[in-house]
Design an enzyme around this catalytic site. Structure first.
Site, PDB file in Angstrom:
ATOM      1  N   HIS A 119      41.699  42.897  37.324  1.00 48.11           N
ATOM      2  CA  HIS A 119      41.577  42.437  38.708  1.00 48.11           C
ATOM      3  C   HIS A 119      42.141  43.484  39.647  1.00 48.11           C
ATOM      4  O   HIS A 119      43.138  44.124  39.339  1.00 48.11           O
ATOM      5  CB  HIS A 119      42.272  41.084  38.914  1.00 48.11           C
ATOM      6  CG  HIS A 119      43.651  41.019  38.335  1.00 48.11           C
ATOM      7  ND1 HIS A 119      43.887  40.840  36.986  1.00 48.11           N
ATOM      8  CD2 HIS A 119      44.875  41.122  38.911  1.00 48.11           C
ATOM      9  CE1 HIS A 119      45.179  40.837  36.758  1.00 48.11           C
ATOM     10  NE2 HIS A 119      45.816  41.014  37.906  1.00 48.11           N
ATOM     11  N   HIS A 148      43.802  44.149  43.121  1.00 46.75           N
ATOM     12  CA  HIS A 148      44.520  43.518  44.228  1.00 46.75           C
ATOM     13  C   HIS A 148      44.202  44.240  45.532  1.00 46.75           C
ATOM     14  O   HIS A 148      44.321  45.470  45.605  1.00 46.75           O
ATOM     15  CB  HIS A 148      46.038  43.636  44.022  1.00 46.75           C
ATOM     16  CG  HIS A 148      46.597  42.899  42.852  1.00 46.75           C
ATOM     17  ND1 HIS A 148      47.180  41.650  42.953  1.00 46.75           N
ATOM     18  CD2 HIS A 148      46.703  43.241  41.537  1.00 46.75           C
ATOM     19  CE1 HIS A 148      47.624  41.268  41.766  1.00 46.75           C
ATOM     20  NE2 HIS A 148      47.350  42.211  40.896  1.00 46.75           N
TER      21      HIS A 148
END
Ligand code: AMP
Ligand code: ZN
Length: 144
Positions: free
Chosen positions: A108, A110
């Site tokens: 992921h 950020h």
């Protein structure tokens, strides 16, 4: 799934469950390949996570095509986060592996919006390079 789309899902993965709508999230963007949603524990207001819909543990595991799909969407998502929050800067951060503080094993990206005086700080104490040439050569030789 769309025809021709290959998706790798892991039933035990929290972000795969978010992709599959089995765990709720606040979606800010979605297309065939990429999902972006609000981080549940924001470091600053408007902290967003951008993920591939297919399951890959870390950046090191990401097929170049999927990395490209993420990268392609990052500029417009960053612009939107800044516009909506009024922030004037943004960090792009990817934690890969336990040593790098990765808690969720589905890669992921950020997006952490920044404003003057927001109080958030990444400690950034620059070191010095020992044996730059040996290190350069080792990394260069390791690129596949
Ligand atoms: P890390 O793996 O250390 O890069 O961080 C995982 C991030 O995922 C943290 O910022 C969490 O707040 C966030 N997170 C974990 N579970 C959820 C969830 N269900 N919805 C949104 N964000 C989450
Ligand atoms: Zn997953």
């Amino acid at each position: 799934l769309n025809a021709g789309q290959t998706q790798t899902l892991d039933a035990a993965c929290i972000f795969c469950n978010i992709v599959g709508n089995r765990i709720p999230c606040h979606r800010v963007y979605e297309d065939d390949a990429v999902l972006a949603f609000l981080d549940i524990g924001p470091l600053t207001r408007g902290h967003v996570l951008v993920i591939p819909k297919s399951h890959h543990a870390t950046l090191m595991d990401l097929p170049a095509e999927v990395a490209g799909q993420i990268a392609e969407r990052l500029p417009k998502l960053s612009r939107a986060v800044l516009k909506a929050t009024g922030a004037s800067g943004v960090h792009l951060l990817v934690n890969n592996g336990k040593a790098a503080q990765q808690a969720v094993g589905h890669v992921h990206f950020h997006l952490i919006p920044r404003s003057p005086g927001d109080g958030f700080k990444i400690p950034w104490e620059a070191g010095t390079v020992a044996d730059a040439e040996g290190l350069r050569a080792a990394i260069h030789a390791a690129i596949e």
